[in-house]
Enzyme design. Sequence first.
Site, PDB file in Angstrom:
ATOM      1  N   HIS A 140      -5.978   2.600 -12.231  1.00 46.43           N
ATOM      2  CA  HIS A 140      -6.922   3.067 -13.256  1.00 46.43           C
ATOM      3  C   HIS A 140      -6.110   3.537 -14.451  1.00 46.43           C
ATOM      4  O   HIS A 140      -5.017   4.105 -14.283  1.00 46.43           O
ATOM      5  CB  HIS A 140      -7.765   4.242 -12.748  1.00 46.43           C
ATOM      6  CG  HIS A 140      -8.716   3.886 -11.651  1.00 46.43           C
ATOM      7  ND1 HIS A 140      -9.813   3.079 -11.853  1.00 46.43           N
ATOM      8  CD2 HIS A 140      -8.733   4.222 -10.333  1.00 46.43           C
ATOM      9  CE1 HIS A 140     -10.472   2.941 -10.708  1.00 46.43           C
ATOM     10  NE2 HIS A 140      -9.838   3.610  -9.757  1.00 46.43           N
ATOM     11  N   ARG A 199      -7.941  -6.185 -10.470  1.00 42.98           N
ATOM     12  CA  ARG A 199      -8.786  -5.827 -11.629  1.00 42.98           C
ATOM     13  C   ARG A 199      -9.140  -6.960 -12.574  1.00 42.98           C
ATOM     14  O   ARG A 199      -9.934  -6.758 -13.472  1.00 42.98           O
ATOM     15  CB  ARG A 199      -8.139  -4.702 -12.448  1.00 42.98           C
ATOM     16  CG  ARG A 199      -7.768  -3.450 -11.670  1.00 42.98           C
ATOM     17  CD  ARG A 199      -8.944  -2.859 -10.951  1.00 42.98           C
ATOM     18  NE  ARG A 199      -8.671  -1.488 -10.485  1.00 42.98           N
ATOM     19  CZ  ARG A 199      -9.391  -0.879  -9.556  1.00 42.98           C
ATOM     20  NH1 ARG A 199     -10.407  -1.520  -8.969  1.00 42.98           N
ATOM     21  NH2 ARG A 199      -9.117   0.356  -9.185  1.00 42.98           N
ATOM     22  N   ASP A 259      -4.187  -0.386  -0.526  1.00 43.43           N
ATOM     23  CA  ASP A 259      -5.405  -0.174  -1.330  1.00 43.43           C
ATOM     24  C   ASP A 259      -5.021   0.163  -2.778  1.00 43.43           C
ATOM     25  O   ASP A 259      -5.630   1.016  -3.423  1.00 43.43           O
ATOM     26  CB  ASP A 259      -6.283   0.929  -0.729  1.00 43.43           C
ATOM     27  CG  ASP A 259      -7.699   0.944  -1.310  1.00 43.43           C
ATOM     28  OD1 ASP A 259      -8.033   0.048  -2.109  1.00 43.43           O
ATOM     29  OD2 ASP A 259      -8.467   1.848  -0.943  1.00 43.43           O
ATOM     30  N   ASN A 318     -13.969  -6.629  -6.243  1.00 40.66           N
ATOM     31  CA  ASN A 318     -14.790  -5.779  -7.132  1.00 40.66           C
ATOM     32  C   ASN A 318     -14.299  -5.851  -8.576  1.00 40.66           C
ATOM     33  O   ASN A 318     -13.935  -4.861  -9.191  1.00 40.66           O
ATOM     34  CB  ASN A 318     -14.841  -4.336  -6.625  1.00 40.66           C
ATOM     35  CG  ASN A 318     -13.484  -3.697  -6.461  1.00 40.66           C
ATOM     36  OD1 ASN A 318     -12.473  -4.388  -6.349  1.00 40.66           O
ATOM     37  ND2 ASN A 318     -13.439  -2.383  -6.455  1.00 40.66           N
ATOM     38  N   HIS A 341      -4.586  -5.530   1.096  1.00 42.73           N
ATOM     39  CA  HIS A 341      -5.680  -4.785   0.429  1.00 42.73           C
ATOM     40  C   HIS A 341      -5.208  -4.234  -0.915  1.00 42.73           C
ATOM     41  O   HIS A 341      -4.651  -3.143  -0.984  1.00 42.73           O
ATOM     42  CB  HIS A 341      -6.148  -3.642   1.342  1.00 42.73           C
ATOM     43  CG  HIS A 341      -7.431  -3.011   0.892  1.00 42.73           C
ATOM     44  ND1 HIS A 341      -8.402  -2.593   1.773  1.00 42.73           N
ATOM     45  CD2 HIS A 341      -7.906  -2.701  -0.343  1.00 42.73           C
ATOM     46  CE1 HIS A 341      -9.425  -2.063   1.103  1.00 42.73           C
ATOM     47  NE2 HIS A 341      -9.130  -2.114  -0.188  1.00 42.73           N
TER      48      HIS A 341
HETATM   49 ZN   LIG Z   1     -12.526   0.329   0.191  1.00 42.42          ZN
END
Ligand SMILES: [Zn+2]
Length: 429
Positions: free
Chosen positions: A313, A67, A309, A97, A63
């Site tokens: 950023h 980007r 995860d 995403n 996970h």
């Molecule tokens: Zn999530």
Amino acid sequence: MTPDLLIRGGTLLHPETETTQSADVLIQDGLIAEIDTDVEAGPEVPVYDATDRLISPGWMDMHVHLREPGFEHKETIATGARAAAAGGFTDVACMPNTDPPIHTRDVVEFVRERAAETPVGVHPIACVSKEREGKELAELADLADGGAVAFSDDGAPVQHAGLMRRALEYSTMLDCPIVNHMEEKTLNPNGQMHEGEVSARIGLDGIPGLADDVMIARDIELAAFTGGHVHVAHISTARGVELVRRAKARDLPVTAEVCTHHITLTDAAVEQSGFDTNTKMHPPLRSAEDVAALKEGLADGTIDALCTDHAPHAAFEKDVEFNAAPFGITGLGTAWGLIGRELIEPGVLSVAEAVQKLTVAPRRILQLDPPTLETGEPAVLTIFDADTRWTFTEDHVHSKSQNTPFLGDELVGRPWAIYRDGELVQNEA
Ligand SMILES: [Zn+2]
């Protein structure tokens, strides 16, 4: 390229059998050519001194957010792969995403092509829904043909139960899990942190553990009904662990992963850090009771895999007021040292159990063959120790971003190198 290499003096750790073996490993043309004591190799073969170090099959973080495409100012596939290698990971599964999201076969193939330029195996997880909007099912069969290993709208849950049902029905044919970001959004539309005593005292909107629990309970019933494999992404609550435990007792196709930050910090960190936006993530840091239950779930096998995860950023994005900051922290570089400090040293997991949750477990979930330390097999391995105490600093950051609450932390256990695809990638001492 280092297609040939002699790794001398290390201890091999076989996670499937939880056994160890002192031996040298000779790699030729990227394959394990020999495993024995006192292996001889020609003078032209480079030697890696693994004295006092462990060697296991390569670790996988199932996970991460890389980007690219779309958010290359946070991370690229190349920098994310470098960060993974520095964290001891030979393989990662990356979430869709991006912009465009990984919702069509050409984006899956773009990610795989970019990844082929790195020494790390990057396994794309494609979207459940078109545009990751949660409305219409993506072309799951085509995405799987292109190389997607699972489906997820991560960052957002599959909120629509009917869509989740259809995705699970497809997944039974494609042999891919549906990885759901477990959150019933209507219970926390504006939540910034865990809903509890701390959020009430400091006046931030809360995300109740209930939001995760309701979605996990729904998906367990959908797994029971469809026979499709539900994988619980980043489990964070005590109740969630109990729900998964009961689902497994019913022999349902339900698996779970936990992030290293969720077993390390609680919601108290938000207040104690003075609203450091690097304590803001999704799901949020939860209560001490939740953390204790996550550790119990790891120890008894309810939670299958450890992950990070990893969510980079840029500084300008995180360096804002808590309410305005994006969710997520980086994790690849600190994962093993936190596992050592929080799980192995206190005796929650043995080294072999922890390694199992980073090697065999994630690949079984994603229907990939776990690498093994056997002659004739491709050399895919991680060299590490479980007891070096070291301080994680900016020098150890290989990600493009450094949004982590662990800068300056003492960690226990150090990844030293990975070998994959004929290439050795080393960390400096
Ligand atoms: Zn999530």
